[in-house]
Design a protein around this motif. Structure first.
Motif, PDB file in Angstrom:
ATOM      1  N   GLU A 272      -5.932  11.253 -42.907  1.00 11.85           N
ATOM      2  CA  GLU A 272      -6.930  10.487 -42.277  1.00 11.85           C
ATOM      3  C   GLU A 272      -6.103   9.685 -41.124  1.00 11.85           C
ATOM      4  N   LEU A 273      -6.842   9.312 -39.970  1.00 11.76           N
ATOM      5  CA  LEU A 273      -6.130   8.851 -39.066  1.00 11.76           C
ATOM      6  C   LEU A 273      -6.445   7.285 -38.787  1.00 11.76           C
ATOM      7  N   ILE A 274      -5.382   6.457 -38.012  1.00 12.85           N
ATOM      8  CA  ILE A 274      -5.682   5.165 -37.770  1.00 12.85           C
ATOM      9  C   ILE A 274      -5.224   5.086 -36.196  1.00 12.85           C
ATOM     10  N   TRP A 275      -6.629   4.980 -35.636  1.00  9.01           N
ATOM     11  CA  TRP A 275      -6.527   5.048 -34.050  1.00  9.01           C
ATOM     12  C   TRP A 275      -5.818   3.643 -33.604  1.00  9.01           C
ATOM     13  N   THR A 276      -4.614   3.764 -32.684  1.00  7.61           N
ATOM     14  CA  THR A 276      -3.939   2.705 -32.288  1.00  7.61           C
ATOM     15  C   THR A 276      -3.975   2.122 -30.810  1.00  7.61           C
ATOM     16  N   GLU A 277      -4.258   3.502 -29.805  1.00  6.97           N
ATOM     17  CA  GLU A 277      -4.245   3.113 -28.548  1.00  6.97           C
ATOM     18  C   GLU A 277      -4.874   4.139 -27.642  1.00  6.97           C
ATOM     19  N   LEU A 278      -5.608   3.659 -26.504  1.00 11.33           N
ATOM     20  CA  LEU A 278      -6.384   4.418 -25.487  1.00 11.33           C
ATOM     21  C   LEU A 278      -5.447   4.174 -24.244  1.00 11.33           C
ATOM     22  N   SER A 279      -4.975   5.326 -23.777  1.00  9.58           N
ATOM     23  CA  SER A 279      -4.429   5.036 -22.335  1.00  9.58           C
ATOM     24  C   SER A 279      -5.184   6.151 -21.334  1.00  9.58           C
ATOM     25  N   ARG A 280      -6.133   5.622 -20.352  1.00 13.39           N
ATOM     26  CA  ARG A 280      -6.719   6.230 -19.657  1.00 13.39           C
ATOM     27  C   ARG A 280      -6.254   6.594 -18.156  1.00 13.39           C
ATOM     28  N   LYS A 281      -6.479   7.799 -17.925  1.00 15.33           N
ATOM     29  CA  LYS A 281      -5.694   8.256 -16.514  1.00 15.33           C
ATOM     30  C   LYS A 281      -7.065   8.726 -15.666  1.00 15.33           C
ATOM     31  N   TYR A 282      -6.898   8.416 -14.209  1.00 17.78           N
ATOM     32  CA  TYR A 282      -8.142   8.378 -13.338  1.00 17.78           C
ATOM     33  C   TYR A 282      -7.728   9.581 -12.108  1.00 17.78           C
ATOM     34  N   SER A 283      -8.934  10.016 -11.910  1.00 15.46           N
ATOM     35  CA  SER A 283      -8.934  10.698 -10.467  1.00 15.46           C
ATOM     36  C   SER A 283      -9.159   9.926  -9.362  1.00 15.46           C
ATOM     37  N   PHE A 284      -9.082  10.104  -8.232  1.00 23.75           N
ATOM     38  CA  PHE A 284      -9.580   9.134  -7.213  1.00 23.75           C
ATOM     39  C   PHE A 284     -10.962   9.186  -7.142  1.00 23.75           C
ATOM     40  N   GLU A 285     -11.858  10.352  -7.464  1.00 23.11           N
ATOM     41  CA  GLU A 285     -13.184  10.091  -7.541  1.00 23.11           C
ATOM     42  C   GLU A 285     -13.801   8.920  -8.611  1.00 23.11           C
ATOM     43  N   GLU A 286     -13.143   9.230  -9.560  1.00 23.63           N
ATOM     44  CA  GLU A 286     -13.329   8.016 -10.730  1.00 23.63           C
ATOM     45  C   GLU A 286     -13.039   6.848 -10.460  1.00 23.63           C
ATOM     46  N   ILE A 287     -11.836   6.545  -9.566  1.00 17.91           N
ATOM     47  CA  ILE A 287     -11.586   5.112  -9.241  1.00 17.91           C
ATOM     48  C   ILE A 287     -12.639   4.747  -8.415  1.00 17.91           C
ATOM     49  N   ASN A 288     -13.054   5.460  -7.234  1.00 18.10           N
ATOM     50  CA  ASN A 288     -14.192   5.123  -6.561  1.00 18.10           C
ATOM     51  C   ASN A 288     -15.641   4.906  -7.116  1.00 18.10           C
ATOM     52  N   ALA A 289     -15.879   5.792  -8.023  1.00 17.14           N
ATOM     53  CA  ALA A 289     -17.045   5.337  -8.903  1.00 17.14           C
ATOM     54  C   ALA A 289     -16.860   4.084  -9.683  1.00 17.14           C
ATOM     55  N   LEU A 290     -15.827   3.988 -10.391  1.00 16.12           N
ATOM     56  CA  LEU A 290     -15.597   2.830 -11.026  1.00 16.12           C
ATOM     57  C   LEU A 290     -15.926   1.631 -10.131  1.00 16.12           C
ATOM     58  N   ALA A 291     -14.867   1.352  -9.140  1.00 15.22           N
ATOM     59  CA  ALA A 291     -15.495   0.438  -8.080  1.00 15.22           C
ATOM     60  C   ALA A 291     -16.732   0.116  -7.839  1.00 15.22           C
ATOM     61  N   GLU A 292     -17.490   1.245  -7.583  1.00 12.37           N
ATOM     62  CA  GLU A 292     -18.780   1.142  -6.994  1.00 12.37           C
ATOM     63  C   GLU A 292     -19.751   0.667  -8.274  1.00 12.37           C
ATOM     64  N   ALA A 293     -19.350   1.081  -9.274  1.00  9.52           N
ATOM     65  CA  ALA A 293     -20.416   0.576 -10.429  1.00  9.52           C
ATOM     66  C   ALA A 293     -20.119  -0.839 -10.939  1.00  9.52           C
ATOM     67  N   THR A 294     -18.998  -1.543 -10.440  1.00 13.55           N
ATOM     68  CA  THR A 294     -18.778  -2.973 -10.751  1.00 13.55           C
ATOM     69  C   THR A 294     -18.843  -3.872  -9.525  1.00 13.55           C
TER      70      THR A 294
END
Length: 316
Positions: A272-294
């Motif tokens: 069984e797993l205990i999840w400890t961390e997420l570390s997300r990596k971005y593309s430039f398209e995803e950076i633009n989309a995140l900025a626009e969404a917020t």
């Protein structure tokens, strides 16, 4: 629960280890020993994010200042400033350009703020520094009532630790308390060769493993739990499709342990797993989309020489 100083940690462990998909928040990595282990992680050749951001802020802070182009006195407001070593590069470059600003680091720890203020004053004696201890949004709310423009710093790739909806919620809240023309400089790790990322988060030296296993030792100590650490292992996986590194503790056998502080017995199945961390990596398209969404616009991406990482400058 009999010790109030453990309440947040205790409550979160109780909640996280009694749900179907077990988890413990990565914010609890950083007890004294965890912080020391993380310093070792940052010095590993495989762990590139710290060195990449240091390079950007050492070599491109003059360009960042020219791009911001504030013509009056302004504030530099940093969320979660830590030891401030990287930020110092930016502040020094701005001071060399004769910029008129007040540096306002925000941290929930008074001790961290006191140490940061002392270190900054030693390195940059003429720095106007006004640390604030408390919640980001309380301080943000005060600053939004002022007339000076603000440059907000959210460095270290910390946005990558938030799930997509949580990242949007956080950035929308930042935006809501910012004035038109205020800017946000945010450290973001970029998608790249999956092997490079995998090695950074599952290193051959076993240091990241120790960092995760320390979470079990903290639970044993602070929650008076009879956890046998050798009955656990560490696993980390990078998915290049969605850009997510997920880290886990793995139960090596069917087992139970009891916490006196929580007066609760926790049960784990074999594997069984205990999840400890997420570390997300971005593309430039995803950076633009995140900025626009917020509610932001990306003004510029400042990159290290290998293009592994960006300090992304957003404007409201």
């Amino acid at each position: 629960m009999n010790t109030p100083q453990h309440s947040h940690f205790a409550e979160d462990v109780l909640k996280g280890l009694t749900t179907k998909e077990k988890h413990v928040s990565s914010k609890y990595f950083y007890d004294d020993n965890g912080s020391r282990i993380f310093m070792q992680i940052m010095q590993m050749p495989e762990y590139y994010p710290t060195a990449c951001e240091f390079e950007i802020l050492s070599q491109q802070s003059g360009n960042i200042f020219d791009t911001i182009n504030f013509t009056t006195k302004f504030n530099i407001v940093e969320f979660g400033s830590g030891d401030g070593i990287k930020t110092r590069q930016l502040l020094k470059a701005f001071m060399d350009k004769k910029a008129q600003f007040t540096y306002i680091p925000i941290d929930i720890s008074q001790e961290a703020n006191d140490a940061l203020q002392q270190n900054m004053k030693t390195a940059l004696p003429n720095l106007d520094i006004q640390p604030r201890t408390g919640d980001y949004f309380e301080v943000l709310n005060e600053l939004s009532a002022g007339t000076l423009p603000n440059l907000f710093l959210f460095l270290g790739g910390n946005i990558g630790n938030y799930k997509k909806d949580e990242a949007i919620d956080l950035l929308e809240r930042f935006n809501a308390d910012m004035k038109k023309g205020d800017m946000l400089l945010m450290g973001m790790d970029l998608k790249k060769n999956p092997r490079i990322i995998q090695l950074a988060y599952d290193d051959p030296h076993g240091i990241t493993r120790s960092f995760n296993m320390n979470l079990l030792q903290r639970m044993s100590r602070e929650l008076e739990a009879d956890i046998l650490s050798d009955q656990f292992d560490f696993y980390s996986n990078y998915n290049p499709k969605n850009g997510e590194v997920n880290s886990y503790l793995v139960s090596l056998k069917k087992q139970s342990f009891y916490s006196k502080v929580l007066d609760t017995t926790f049960h784990l199945e074999k594997d069984e797993l205990i999840w400890t961390e997420l570390s997300r990596k971005y593309s430039f398209e995803e950076i633009n989309a995140l900025a626009e969404a917020t509610g932001f616009t990306v003004k510029n991406n400042f990159l290290d020489c290998r293009h592994y990482y960006t300090d992304s400058l957003w404007v409201k």
